[in-house]
Scaffold this active site. Structure first.
Site, PDB file in Angstrom:
ATOM      1  N   SER A  55       0.845  -1.199   0.000  1.00 33.96           N
ATOM      2  CA  SER A  55       0.000   0.000   0.000  1.00 33.96           C
ATOM      3  C   SER A  55       0.880   1.249   0.000  1.00 33.96           C
ATOM      4  O   SER A  55       1.728   1.398  -0.857  1.00 33.96           O
ATOM      5  CB  SER A  55      -0.961  -0.037   1.187  1.00 33.96           C
ATOM      6  N   ASP A 225      -5.784  -3.156  -2.468  1.00 30.62           N
ATOM      7  CA  ASP A 225      -4.730  -2.943  -1.484  1.00 30.62           C
ATOM      8  C   ASP A 225      -4.100  -4.266  -1.024  1.00 30.62           C
ATOM      9  O   ASP A 225      -4.795  -5.213  -0.656  1.00 30.62           O
ATOM     10  CB  ASP A 225      -5.322  -2.200  -0.276  1.00 30.62           C
TER      11      ASP A 225
END
Length: 423
Positions: A55, A225
């Site tokens: 991320s 993510d």
């Protein structure tokens, strides 16, 4: 700037891996911590040659790879420069511009018109443009080609299957990528890292749209993510061949203390969201760090290590190695959450500021403005220079404290600090 010296920096034997976890806007904390850790690693003769990012940590890992030819102090400056470009308007589209698209896509799905899908509340086209501009992509690939960085691995999650995919670019001399057991539901794919891989790794489900990745062909598909499904954030570092680990997270390194009175307080949507986000973002790194530290203790015990090695051999795994580590993360989660609330009230809570930029105020109200965990949610979206500065200061403080408590970088024993250490 493209590096001109093609010779990798001489290193002691063994590989050091830097693991940067998820955090959204909280990645400012990591930038501050790295400002302390990078020079300390250089002084120890162990600049990271393996980088694993998830991320927001993926974005920082790419930025560090692109500056691997520079000295640590300059790398830290460049990281701050990248962070300074990650303001809200350069990360996500305003809600007022995104709202018609969201409503149209939601209505189309409600009517069964699945060709026009809703994939996220916030548009992230500004982030893609920022990443294209902020990272020196030629230098990133040159540093990998020259072996200054041996492997850069970015974690993303395949939407349909939930498989944790590590998009990995390596130096020519690195060799084969790891091949985890099928039951681990984790795979490495070799590729030339680009903006689409960073976007995929940082696409927070529901908030940011999922990202379609085209390359490499064998891993083409839709991703979100990387933190959403990975349960062992440190495992890739070990699988890639690390002999030492430096881990920088943004979630609390210790769970909140039991508080029966607090547990009885009424909750709302914001509390539920913060609890879910903590389970995804914070808990896996905390548990994996503790597992690493406890396994180190077993591996270092001459009476227990033979049993541990036999247990691993029976499962087709190599003997356990002792892995010195450094781990920097907030002692408790409340500091970053409170900081986010303070910046929100100061910079986004007035009527004038709300009219100029209503997005955070709208999110604040929708999720329950009186929620005691509201700051936890806002801290992931607080792309505000004031929040960046204060969060980075906390990261510098905690990194310096780690060096002081351990009298240097490395620890091999339990994660808990020595008794009497200040928090």
């Amino acid at each position: 700037m493209t590096p001109t010296d093609s010779s990798p920096t001489p290193q002691p034997s063994g590989r050091t891996c830097l693991v940067l976890d998820a955090g959204g806007a909280r990645s400012a904390y990591q930038v501050g911590a790295l400002g302390v850790l990078l020079p300390a690693l250089e002084a120890d003769g162990r600049r990271p040659t393996l980088l694993v990012g998830t991320s927001a940590g993926a974005l920082l890992s790419a930025a560090l790879t692109s500056t691997a030819h520079l000295d640590p102090e300059e790398q830290a400056v460049r990281l701050h420069d990248v962070l300074a470009q990650a303001t809200k308007k350069k990360v996500m589209q305003p809600l007022w511009r995104q709202a018609p698209v969201v409503l149209a896509r939601y209505a189309s799905e409600t009517l069964g018109l699945t060709g026009f899908r809703l994939r996220g509340l916030f548009g992230t086209a500004p982030l893609a443009a920022t990443l294209e501009r902020a990272i020196d992509w030629d230098a990133l690939h040159d540093n990998l080609d020259a072996g200054r960085v041996e492997a850069l691995a970015l974690t993303a999650t395949a939407v349909r299957t939930g498989r944790v995919t590590l998009f990995t670019e390596t130096s020519a001399a690195y060799g084969d990528l790891p091949a985890p057991l099928a039951q681990h539901h984790r795979a490495y794919v070799r590729t030339r890292i680009g903006v689409e891989h960073l976007m995929a790794s940082s696409a927070i489900p529901a908030l940011f749209p999922s990202v379609e990745v085209d390359e490499p062909a064998e891993a083409a598909g839709w991703y979100v993510d990387g933190a959403t499904r990975r349960r062992v954030p440190i495992a890739p570092a070990v699988e890639l061949g690390a002999d030492r680990l430096v881990v920088v997270g943004t979630g609390a390194i210790r769970p909140a203390e039991a508080d029966a009175e607090r547990d009885r307080q009424p909750v709302d949507l914001g509390d539920g969201g913060a609890t879910l986000l903590g389970a995804v973002m914070d808990d896996p790194l905390r548990h994996d760090l503790r597992r690493l530290a406890d396994t180190n203790v077993l591996a270092g015990d001459p009476d227990l290590s033979p049993h541990l090695d036999r247990h691993r051999r029976e499962r087709g795994r190599s003997p356990q190695r002792l892995l010195p580590y450094a781990a920097v993360a907030p002692e408790h989660g409340e500091e970053l959450a409170q900081l986010a609330m303070d910046v929100f009230r100061s910079n986004h809570g007035t009527l004038r500021r709300t009219i100029g930029d209503p997005d955070l105020q709208v999110m604040h109200r929708l999720l329950g403005s009186d929620s005691p965990l509201q700051g936890e949610l806002l801290s992931y979206l607080m792309f505000d220079p004031d929040f960046f500065d204060e969060a980075a200061a906390l990261g510098r403080r905690d990194a310096q404290r780690w060096l002081e408590v351990n009298d240097g970088l490395w620890r091999t024993g339990h994660l808990d600090p020595p008794s009497g250490a200040q928090t």
